[in-house]
Design an enzyme around this catalytic site. Structure first.
Site, PDB file in Angstrom:
ATOM      1  N   CYS A 198       0.835  -1.189   0.000  1.00 51.36           N
ATOM      2  CA  CYS A 198       0.000   0.000   0.000  1.00 51.36           C
ATOM      3  C   CYS A 198       0.874   1.244   0.000  1.00 51.36           C
ATOM      4  O   CYS A 198       1.817   1.292   0.766  1.00 51.36           O
ATOM      5  CB  CYS A 198      -0.906  -0.027   1.227  1.00 51.36           C
ATOM      6  SG  CYS A 198      -1.882   1.444   1.446  1.00 51.36           S
ATOM      7  N   PRO A 199       0.638   2.283  -0.780  1.00 46.95           N
ATOM      8  CA  PRO A 199      -0.527   2.461  -1.653  1.00 46.95           C
ATOM      9  C   PRO A 199      -0.305   1.983  -3.102  1.00 46.95           C
ATOM     10  O   PRO A 199      -1.161   2.230  -3.943  1.00 46.95           O
ATOM     11  CB  PRO A 199      -0.712   3.972  -1.634  1.00 46.95           C
ATOM     12  CG  PRO A 199       0.685   4.511  -1.556  1.00 46.95           C
ATOM     13  CD  PRO A 199       1.480   3.496  -0.765  1.00 46.95           C
TER      14      PRO A 199
END
Ligand code: SF4
Ligand code: SF4
Ligand code: SF4
Lengths: 81, 287
Positions: A17-18
């Protein structure tokens, strides 16, 4: 449910993430509207958040399946931007 | 001339270690400041202070190095930009808030509207000791609700709507407390595990959830010399007017029972949390 035709598959288990969401988003951009992308992702943060991000982007989430190796596959249909 | 420090403090002027200098605390509600206010604050800091401001830990702005004899001129200048002094001392303090559902996709309540409302209702109200309100929009708790004497956290009470569910399974994984199970196309939510985060409904591709937004209210948090987390009495309050009544009741309880200089937590410890909880439950049940 009728068989879903999968147009392309992307694996986001190798990123965190992201970037997970970004990688899936880029793959989706390659598709035509109405086509379905299969996204393979890890348990935890990705599976908690990526489906929702897809929804917030306006795409249509169809199904989330658990795979035998502990990962998940999300089927998402591309909508207009 | 004798300086009335208590009166100055009440008016937001905090004595600095540098003699005759005061750091002026401004009135900020819910962490929002307009561009117009910022411009005026900058101007005052340049003209009357030393050209800098301090952002306090509780979302206020202070302008340091204000001179005692210029206090009235400073107030007048600030008023032109719709900026008011804040407060300090034994009273209701700045109402803090995260951005809430007006801005943040995770938000379950409108934190800013609520902050303004509480500010109108209680700002600067005199009490035996300081009293802090903090409002956070969801379980992510960016605003750390439980640090406050009275903390409010937004939540969603969710009910699955079978007719719109496509059985995709997204909500099962979106839920961080493992409250949801999906079996034979049917969803069950374990009320013991659900913390009202609303993530299931926000993640659901077909919005197959009925939601009621509401508040999780905690009492008696302190985060200074002593550290303790506020605790709720009622798990979830969906009615806005009832929330206000409960806030009133908590403040009244504090005003009635606290010794001077005693924070809410210590009043609760001394008088008995059970006594307080009983009063709050009565308000909750009878309005
Ligand atoms: S607490 Fe929730 S609503 Fe508030 S800013 Fe954090 S994520 Fe957003
Ligand atoms: S509101 Fe949050 S905790 Fe409750 S079931 Fe939905 S996702 Fe789980
Ligand atoms: S996310 Fe929505 S559609 Fe999917 S299983 Fe849960 S309730 Fe049903």
């Amino acid at each position: 449910m009728a068989e879903i035709q999968i147009a392309d598959t992307v694996d986001i288990t190798d990123v965190v993430c992201p970037v997970t969401f970004v990688k899936a988003k880029v793959a989706l951009e390659e598709l035509e509207i109405g086509e379905v992308l299969a996204v393979r992702m890890n348990d935890g943060e990705p599976v908690q958040n990526v489906p929702r991000s897809m929804k917030e982007e306006g795409h249509k989430v169809l199904r989330l399946d658990a795979n035998e190796d502990g990962t998940y596959t999300l089927l998402v249909q591309k909508n207009e931007e | 001339m004798a300086v009335d420090y208590a009166a100055l403090k009440k008016g937001g002027f905090m004595r600095q270690k540098q003699k005759n200098n005061f750091s002026l605390r401004l009135r900020v509600v819910g962490g929002n400041v307009t561009a117009e206010q910022l411009a005026k604050i900058a101007e005052v800091a340049e003209k009357f202070g030393d050209g800098h401001v301090h952002l306090t830990s509780r979302q206020s702005i202070e302008i340091p190095f204000i001179k005692l004899e210029e206090i009235d001129a400073v107030k007048a200048a600030l008023a032109e930009g719709k900026v008011e002094p804040g407060v300090c001392g034994p009273r209701v303090r700045t109402i803090t808030a995260c951005q809430g559902n007006a801005i943040c996709p995770s938000g379950c309540i409108n934190t800013y509207e609520l902050a303004k409302e509480l500010d109108d209702r209680y700002f600067a109200r005199e009490l035996p000791h300081k009293f802090k309100f903090g409002i956070t929009g969801c379980q992510n708790n960016c605003l750390k609700a439980e640090e406050n004497d009275l903390g409010i956290k937004g939540g969603l009470q969710v009910t699955w709507r079978e007719s719109d569910c496509i059985g995709c399974g997204v909500c099962v994984k979106a839920c961080r407390t493992e409250a949801i199970t999906l079996e034979d196309g049917k969803i069950t939510v374990d009320p013991e595990k659900c913390n009202f985060c609303g993530r299931c409904s926000k993640a659901c591709p077909t919005d197959a959830w009925d939601t009621v937004s509401g508040y999780i209210v905690s009492f008696g948090g302190v985060f200074g010399n002593h550290i303790a987390k506020g605790e709720p009495v009622i798990p979830f309050i969906s009615d806005h007017d009832l929330l206000m009544k409960i806030c009133d009741a908590a403040i009244e309880f504090f005003a009635r029972n606290a010794n001077p200089g005693e924070r809410f937590k210590f009043t609760l410890d001394r008088v008995g949390r059970d006594v307080f909880e009983k009063e709050i439950r009565e308000v909750y049940e009878n309005g």
